[in-house]
Design a protein around this motif. Structure first.
Motif, PDB file in Angstrom:
ATOM      1  N   ALA A 108       2.815 -15.238 -33.466  1.00 54.09           N
ATOM      2  CA  ALA A 108       4.060 -15.340 -33.430  1.00 54.09           C
ATOM      3  C   ALA A 108       4.343 -14.449 -35.542  1.00 54.09           C
ATOM      4  N   VAL A 109       3.632 -14.835 -36.416  1.00 51.46           N
ATOM      5  CA  VAL A 109       3.861 -14.793 -37.652  1.00 51.46           C
ATOM      6  C   VAL A 109       2.999 -13.859 -37.914  1.00 51.46           C
ATOM      7  N   ALA A 110       2.442 -13.583 -37.799  1.00 44.33           N
ATOM      8  CA  ALA A 110       1.486 -11.535 -37.562  1.00 44.33           C
ATOM      9  C   ALA A 110       2.734 -11.400 -37.307  1.00 44.33           C
ATOM     10  N   ALA A 111       2.730 -10.775 -35.919  1.00 42.09           N
ATOM     11  CA  ALA A 111       3.924 -10.356 -35.514  1.00 42.09           C
ATOM     12  C   ALA A 111       5.233 -10.210 -35.729  1.00 42.09           C
ATOM     13  N   ALA A 112       5.715 -11.058 -36.428  1.00 40.89           N
ATOM     14  CA  ALA A 112       7.022 -11.301 -36.877  1.00 40.89           C
ATOM     15  C   ALA A 112       7.257 -11.178 -38.027  1.00 40.89           C
ATOM     16  N   ALA A 113       5.791 -11.207 -39.645  1.00 40.85           N
ATOM     17  CA  ALA A 113       6.201 -10.586 -40.655  1.00 40.85           C
ATOM     18  C   ALA A 113       5.332  -8.774 -40.094  1.00 40.85           C
ATOM     19  N   SER A 114       5.436  -8.282 -39.451  1.00 38.69           N
ATOM     20  CA  SER A 114       4.527  -6.913 -39.035  1.00 38.69           C
ATOM     21  C   SER A 114       6.215  -6.708 -39.173  1.00 38.69           C
ATOM     22  N   VAL A 115       7.418  -6.539 -38.150  1.00 37.06           N
ATOM     23  CA  VAL A 115       8.266  -6.243 -38.107  1.00 37.06           C
ATOM     24  C   VAL A 115       9.401  -6.524 -38.972  1.00 37.06           C
ATOM     25  N   LEU A 116       9.213  -7.265 -39.852  1.00 34.40           N
ATOM     26  CA  LEU A 116       9.751  -7.071 -41.291  1.00 34.40           C
ATOM     27  C   LEU A 116       9.775  -6.160 -41.693  1.00 34.40           C
ATOM     28  N   MET A 117       8.024  -6.328 -42.110  1.00 35.17           N
ATOM     29  CA  MET A 117       7.985  -4.225 -42.561  1.00 35.17           C
ATOM     30  C   MET A 117       8.326  -3.326 -42.174  1.00 35.17           C
ATOM     31  N   TYR A 159      11.085  -7.032 -47.255  1.00 34.64           N
ATOM     32  CA  TYR A 159       9.723  -6.421 -48.125  1.00 34.64           C
ATOM     33  C   TYR A 159       9.275  -7.956 -48.422  1.00 34.64           C
ATOM     34  N   LEU A 160      10.158  -8.618 -49.926  1.00 35.62           N
ATOM     35  CA  LEU A 160       9.353  -9.228 -50.068  1.00 35.62           C
ATOM     36  C   LEU A 160       9.290 -11.022 -49.182  1.00 35.62           C
ATOM     37  N   VAL A 161      10.104 -11.180 -48.275  1.00 38.95           N
ATOM     38  CA  VAL A 161       9.382 -11.934 -47.869  1.00 38.95           C
ATOM     39  C   VAL A 161       8.014 -11.562 -46.939  1.00 38.95           C
ATOM     40  N   MET A 162       7.880 -10.408 -46.361  1.00 42.92           N
ATOM     41  CA  MET A 162       7.014 -10.150 -45.919  1.00 42.92           C
ATOM     42  C   MET A 162       5.370 -10.210 -46.706  1.00 42.92           C
ATOM     43  N   ASP A 163       6.102 -10.291 -47.091  1.00 41.55           N
ATOM     44  CA  ASP A 163       5.238  -9.472 -48.987  1.00 41.55           C
ATOM     45  C   ASP A 163       4.038 -10.894 -49.520  1.00 41.55           C
ATOM     46  N   MET A 164       4.881 -12.009 -48.705  1.00 37.06           N
ATOM     47  CA  MET A 164       5.107 -13.119 -49.543  1.00 37.06           C
ATOM     48  C   MET A 164       3.582 -13.874 -47.906  1.00 37.06           C
ATOM     49  N   VAL A 165       4.146 -13.641 -46.500  1.00 36.08           N
ATOM     50  CA  VAL A 165       3.554 -14.092 -46.145  1.00 36.08           C
ATOM     51  C   VAL A 165       2.159 -13.046 -45.721  1.00 36.08           C
ATOM     52  N   VAL A 194      23.149 -12.878 -43.083  1.00 34.26           N
ATOM     53  CA  VAL A 194      22.433 -11.764 -42.142  1.00 34.26           C
ATOM     54  C   VAL A 194      20.874 -11.662 -42.517  1.00 34.26           C
ATOM     55  N   ALA A 195      20.503 -10.751 -43.612  1.00 36.54           N
ATOM     56  CA  ALA A 195      18.997 -11.677 -43.642  1.00 36.54           C
ATOM     57  C   ALA A 195      18.465 -12.387 -43.575  1.00 36.54           C
ATOM     58  N   PHE A 196      18.338 -13.818 -43.506  1.00 35.30           N
ATOM     59  CA  PHE A 196      17.709 -14.682 -43.491  1.00 35.30           C
ATOM     60  C   PHE A 196      18.272 -14.964 -42.126  1.00 35.30           C
ATOM     61  N   ALA A 197      19.513 -14.421 -41.419  1.00 35.09           N
ATOM     62  CA  ALA A 197      19.259 -14.694 -39.395  1.00 35.09           C
ATOM     63  C   ALA A 197      18.840 -14.195 -38.885  1.00 35.09           C
ATOM     64  N   THR A 198      18.402 -12.918 -39.943  1.00 32.35           N
ATOM     65  CA  THR A 198      17.621 -11.719 -39.503  1.00 32.35           C
ATOM     66  C   THR A 198      15.846 -12.270 -39.341  1.00 32.35           C
ATOM     67  N   ILE A 199      15.827 -12.417 -40.402  1.00 34.68           N
ATOM     68  CA  ILE A 199      14.305 -13.506 -40.841  1.00 34.68           C
ATOM     69  C   ILE A 199      14.569 -13.992 -39.115  1.00 34.68           C
ATOM     70  N   LEU A 200      15.379 -14.970 -39.892  1.00 32.78           N
ATOM     71  CA  LEU A 200      14.814 -16.814 -37.935  1.00 32.78           C
ATOM     72  C   LEU A 200      15.168 -16.094 -37.046  1.00 32.78           C
ATOM     73  N   VAL A 201      15.579 -14.611 -36.699  1.00 31.05           N
ATOM     74  CA  VAL A 201      15.882 -14.367 -35.312  1.00 31.05           C
ATOM     75  C   VAL A 201      14.641 -13.963 -34.848  1.00 31.05           C
ATOM     76  N   LEU A 203      11.917 -16.374 -34.373  1.00 30.69           N
ATOM     77  CA  LEU A 203      11.645 -17.074 -32.998  1.00 30.69           C
ATOM     78  C   LEU A 203      11.755 -16.038 -32.002  1.00 30.69           C
ATOM     79  N   ALA A 204      12.069 -14.612 -31.478  1.00 26.51           N
ATOM     80  CA  ALA A 204      12.048 -14.252 -31.118  1.00 26.51           C
ATOM     81  C   ALA A 204      10.263 -13.664 -30.439  1.00 26.51           C
ATOM     82  N   GLU A 205       9.856 -13.465 -31.358  1.00 23.64           N
ATOM     83  CA  GLU A 205       8.565 -13.204 -31.499  1.00 23.64           C
ATOM     84  C   GLU A 205       7.447 -13.921 -30.891  1.00 23.64           C
ATOM     85  N   ARG A 206       7.609 -15.288 -31.188  1.00 22.04           N
ATOM     86  CA  ARG A 206       7.303 -16.709 -30.907  1.00 22.04           C
ATOM     87  C   ARG A 206       7.708 -17.406 -29.303  1.00 22.04           C
TER      88      ARG A 206
END
Length: 448
Positions: A94-103, A362-368, A416-423, A426-429
């Motif tokens: 889920a981590v790899a998939a979610a961060a990829s989706v954020l990118m 982008y910044l969240v994905m970059d840190m991951v 909106v940004a952080f709600a989207t990141i959380l969703v 969770l969706a990937e998991r």
């Protein structure tokens, strides 16, 4: 370690069909399209008189960040490279998939940002700054980018090369001419922050980083580049270097022609506004034409990269996919989905909010990415850990200060940004845990 031939995303021995020159054109095409025309006014409005320094700091952070992508791409060049990096660092979960989706989301957001910028400049000669024509023209440009992309890799590479050469040369001439006409001496920067304070300046650095993030287009197209293990890193460094020079030249030119307040008021079309008083009406129209070329080429390159990244994620079964009754392969479907989402965002959001959402994702994905490479991959690929940790720390500082600033000025965007990141996480998991078996993902990812 060599990749096995069955590993997903493994390029052919000599890579793909995009040359070093065309890859640099793609990278600079995305960066200059967004960074100069879409973000210069936004950055100056936040940073005040010292806004050229924001570009410098953005370049410094980007150079540190690029290291993780370069060392991973040198080891495993791949189409959809960021998804590959995350899968190598975290496994196909889920981590790899979610961060990829954020990118991917940040790239699609960038497409809508660039499309609206194209429309804003196209309408400027007619005195139109807002209204339904802005999103309508932006959507038309997105459709044009789709048509270029469906014509194949060679068309994308040639188109990007020609348009990048035109815009880089033209923008450089604009900067030199504007500085010559107005005189560098007329630009007297005040060594103080704007009324937005330190958090406002940090927010401008976040947008400056977004202006350089086009280098990820190169990693996402790594498997398409000839001799990728040699050329991916070179392409990234060359592209960032070119953009630093161009950004600073234009920032000085704009700063010499307009006051910070004038730049803030004209933030959506700052370069055209700066051209008119020093270069006259001809300079104004030339700048409008350059903006249209720059944003169009940037959009084409971005659509090319994000559709390939999403294709890789789909084939690895890290995101769901539906044909919706369409014929053709997965890549053609994802190309359509990409431009549809970009068109929707172009209609719904203004430039300021689009840029902010893109910076958060982008910044969240970059840190991951940095955390995963430092924790799990640095010894395997002989990476320098201190460079990765420095990049992680710089991203964290910029993200926190940007969030604090935006919370005061536009809390809805932060929510909106952080709600989207959380969703997304969770969706990937849920998707990977309930609908896809781990063995199935491993079979498709080739993770070692």
């Amino acid at each position: 370690m060599k990749m096995q031939q069955h590993e997903h995303g493994a390029p052919p021995k000599d890579g793909g069909s995009i040359s070093l020159t065309n890859a640099v054109a793609m990278g600079t095409g995305v960066m200059i399209g967004a960074g100069i025309f879409a973000l210069t006014g936004q950055i100056a409005g936040l940073a005040g008189p010292l806004f050229p320094l924001s570009f410098v700091l953005g370049a410094v952070v980007t150079m540190f960040s690029a290291y993780s992508y370069i060392v991973m791409s040198n080891a495993w060049p791949s189409s959809g490279g960021i998804a590959m990096i995350l899968t190598k660092a975290y496994g196909p979960g889920a981590v790899a998939a979610a961060a990829s989706v954020l990118m991917a989301l940040s790239m699609v957001i960038n497409e809508s940002l660039v499309a609206r910028t194209f429309a804003t400049y196209a309408l400027r000669p007619f005195g139109i700054q807002d209204g339904p024509l802005v999103p309508a023209i932006g959507v038309a440009l997105i459709v044009m980018a789709y048509l270029v992309n469906v014509s194949g890799n060679r068309s994308v590479g040639i188109w990007s090369l020609v348009m990048s050469a035109v815009k880089i040369g033209g923008i450089a001439l604009f900067g030199i001419a504007a500085l010559w006409a107005s005189g560098v001496g007329n630009w007297a920067p005040v060594a103080r922050l704007s009324e937005n304070g330190i958090t406002g300046f940090a927010a401008s650095v976040a947008l400056s980083i977004l202006a350089f993030k086009g280098f990820t287009t190169i990693t996402n197209s790594g498997g398409e580049i000839t001799d990728p293990k040699r050329n991916v890193g070179r392409t990234i460094l060359i592209s960032i270097g070119i953009c630093v020079v161009v950004y600073l030249l234009v920032a000085l030119a704009v700063g010499s022609a307009l006051t910070p307040e004038q730049i803030r008021l004209a933030r959506d079309y700052a370069l055209a506004e700066a051209a008119q008083p020093v270069l006259g009406q001809a300079g104004f129209f030339m700048t409008v034409a350059l903006a249209m070329v720059a944003t169009a080429s940037g959009l084409i390159a971005s659509v090319f990269a994000v559709s390939r990244m999403l294709t890789m994620l789909t084939e690895m079964k890290m995101i769901p996919h539906s044909h919706f009754g369409m014929s053709g392969g997965i890549r053609s479907h994802l190309l359509i989905y990409t431009v549809v989402i970009a068109a929707i965002l172009t209609v719904l959001f203004d430039l300021g909010r689009i840029a902010s959402l893109g910076a958060f994702f982008y910044l969240v994905m970059d840190m991951v990415v940095h955390w995963g490479v430092w924790k799990n991959m640095q010894h395997r690929i002989a990476a320098r850990g201190w460079i990765i940790l420095t990049a992680l720390a710089l991203d964290a500082v910029v993200l926190v200060t940007f969030m604090l600033f935006k919370w005061r000025s536009d809390s809805v965007t932060v929510i909106v940004a952080f709600a989207t990141i959380l969703v997304v996480f969770l969706a990937e998991r849920l998707y990977l845990g309930r609908f896809v078996s781990r063995d199935d993902v491993l079979d498709h990812s080739g993770h070692q």
